[in-house]
Structures are given as C-alpha cells and as structure tokens.
Design a protein around this motif. Sequence first.
Motif, mmCIF file in Angstrom:
data_model
loop_
_atom_site.group_PDB
_atom_site.id
_atom_site.type_symbol
_atom_site.label_atom_id
_atom_site.label_comp_id
_atom_site.label_asym_id
_atom_site.label_seq_id
_atom_site.Cartn_x
_atom_site.Cartn_y
_atom_site.Cartn_z
ATOM 1 N N PHE A 58 0.803 -1.229 0.000
ATOM 2 C CA PHE A 58 0.000 0.000 0.000
ATOM 3 C C PHE A 58 0.836 1.279 0.000
ATOM 4 O O PHE A 58 0.373 2.326 -0.438
ATOM 5 N N ASP A 82 -3.528 3.003 -1.611
ATOM 6 C CA ASP A 82 -4.064 3.114 -0.258
ATOM 7 C C ASP A 82 -5.140 4.192 -0.289
ATOM 8 O O ASP A 82 -4.843 5.384 -0.386
ATOM 9 N N TYR A 123 -6.962 -1.018 0.263
ATOM 10 C CA TYR A 123 -5.528 -0.947 0.025
ATOM 11 C C TYR A 123 -4.971 -2.278 -0.472
ATOM 12 O O TYR A 123 -5.627 -3.325 -0.388
#
Length: 204
Positions: free
Chosen positions: A112, A119, A134
């Motif tokens: 992420f 994210d 994410y």
Amino acid sequence: MKSICNQIQTTVTIAAVASMATIINLPSANAASYRLDWTGNQGYSAQGSFSYDNALQGSIVTKDQLDRFSISFFDPQGKLLQSFKYNSRNVSSIANFNFDTVTASVLQTGNFDTSNGFDLGSNFNTDVVGFFFYTYQNPDVGLSTATIFLKDDLSPEVCNTFPNCRLDNGGQLTATLIPEPGTLLGLLMVGSFSRLLKKKPASI
C-alpha cells in the motif's frame, strides 16, 4: 415533385452531416476520465472515477496529478457503505494511487505504501473507523503477492478464517475510459443519420 423531395432530403442530410463533423472535430476537454470498478471475493464492491490532464498521457499518473478522484464502497446487496471524494488540491499525504496511462491500469502489485500499490478510503494513522481500501503484501504472514483488502477495522489481514477475513479481499481494481461528451454525441448522430439515409423517400 418526388425528385424535388429527394433533393431537399439530400441537402438537409448533407448539411446535418457537415454539422455533425464540425461537432466531432471540436477540440475536446483537456482531460482524460476513467471509471473505477472492483469486486472482492465475498461480493463487496467499489465504484469510482478520476481524471487527469491529457498532457500526462504516456506516463504514470500519481494522486498528486489528478484533477479529481472519488470512490464509493458497497456491501454484497448493493447498499452504499461509505463514499470518499478527494480534493485534488489537498489530497491526504497518506493516500496512494498510481495509474499507468499507457496500459490504462491501476498499479496494484505492490504494498500500500509503494509506487506499485494503492491506499484509499480512511486514513490508517488518524481514523479507527471507516473503510480502508488498500493493497497489502507480506510474505511473513503468507501474502507473497499483493492482495486487495477492504476492511472497516484494524484487525490483521490474515485471520484464522482467511481469506474470509472482514470485510473482503481479492479481485482487481479496473479502470475503464469514459468517452468524452462530444464523442458520444457524434456516435448518436452518426446512427441517426445512417437510418435517415437508408429510409426510402415517401411517394408523392
């Protein structure tokens, strides 16, 4: 009389087609827009959209280069859970999004916090409630390849019942080009005039 009607119809058709060509060739808005879609293994889903300046075509577009970005999450029955609309001038420093304009794909093969992952949703560092969306990769817990997660808490990604951890995981986040309004109008007009040209003139 029939010949005159045919001439009038032809003249009107040519003028309309010429007008259509003008509309189609008008300079388009200087932005590329895409629709986002995702469905997880348990039936949760996400839909959204984003746009960026066409001048960035041929590169990797990051969150800081987007004109707009929004995403919404839904449960398996289609009920809206939460929506996020990012201000392109004040995007969270935690948010991460990277789009390859050449392959028209969202990068999602990394963690992420890397340039190959994303994210989105709530901020892990500031929010303890909300929806977190994410990519996560951690060989130490059995995730050797990046996996997409949708969660509403901070529980571990790999649980005792994995992959049925809350809320959902898996799937791919896809991007589909949204045609420009001028292109859509042009296509509709082409269809209309094609039918007009094929229509036989009424007998007088």
